[in-house]
Design an enzyme around this catalytic site. Structure first.
Site, PDB file in Angstrom:
ATOM      1  N   ASP A  19      23.085 -56.382 -11.202  1.00  0.00           N
ATOM      2  CA  ASP A  19      23.306 -54.949 -11.424  1.00  0.00           C
ATOM      3  C   ASP A  19      22.018 -54.358 -11.958  1.00  0.00           C
ATOM      4  O   ASP A  19      21.269 -55.021 -12.697  1.00  0.00           O
ATOM      5  CB  ASP A  19      24.458 -54.717 -12.403  1.00  0.00           C
ATOM      6  N   ASP A  45      28.443 -51.807  -5.479  1.00  0.00           N
ATOM      7  CA  ASP A  45      29.480 -51.151  -6.284  1.00  0.00           C
ATOM      8  C   ASP A  45      29.699 -49.714  -5.832  1.00  0.00           C
ATOM      9  O   ASP A  45      30.835 -49.235  -5.763  1.00  0.00           O
ATOM     10  CB  ASP A  45      29.104 -51.178  -7.774  1.00  0.00           C
TER      11      ASP A  45
END
Length: 156
Positions: free
Chosen positions: A110, A132
């Protein structure tokens, strides 16, 4: 096509940030007053829930994700609207992109962090990636299609 596009963009962005831009050694990089690039290794599921870096937990998450992708692919094969088909492709591409990370690194990469400072308080959103974003957009597309899309044909 949506799944493949998401997968390529997601993996390309992560590989570039990890091995070309070298985000791990740079630390947090301010892009705008409200957006930073930061490296976060997510060993849990969405939004960092169920954090566990044990091998058994990672295998269980991979199995759940594989089953979900198969179910979504079957749903997509039976889909009758373009919106639902694209939305399911976005979700599948995002899920596979994050699964590749989990397999390759033991955690999902991330890197995107939105934040805002109000007075003395700093509010941060979850750190996320392009996979995401695709998953959230796909879910939004499915919701739109379910509630506002073409009505189902009525029986004669």
């Amino acid at each position: 096509m949506a799944a493949l596009t998401v997968l390529i963009l997601d993996q390309a962005s992560k590989l570039w940030l990890l091995f070309v831009f070298d985000l791990a050694h740079r630390g947090a990089v301010r892009v705008t007053p409200f957006f930073d690039l930061v490296l976060a290794w997510n060993v849990g599921i969405s939004f960092g829930w169920f954090q566990n870096d044990g091998q058994v937990a990672q295998i269980i998450l991979m199995i759940i994700k594989a089953v979900a992708v198969v179910v979504l692919a079957i749903w997509m094969a039976w889909s009758r609207t373009l919106i639902a088909t694209v939305a399911l492709g976005l979700i599948i591409g995002g899920a596979v992109g994050n699964a590749i990370d989990r397999f390759a690194y033991g955690a999902v990469v991330d890197f995107a962090l939105f934040h805002v400072q109000i007075g003395e308080k700093n509010f941060n959103w979850y750190v996320f990636n392009l996979a995401d974003v695709a998953i959230v957009a796909g879910v939004a597309g499915l919701l739109y299609d379910s509630f506002l899309g073409e009505p189902a044909a009525k029986a004669p």
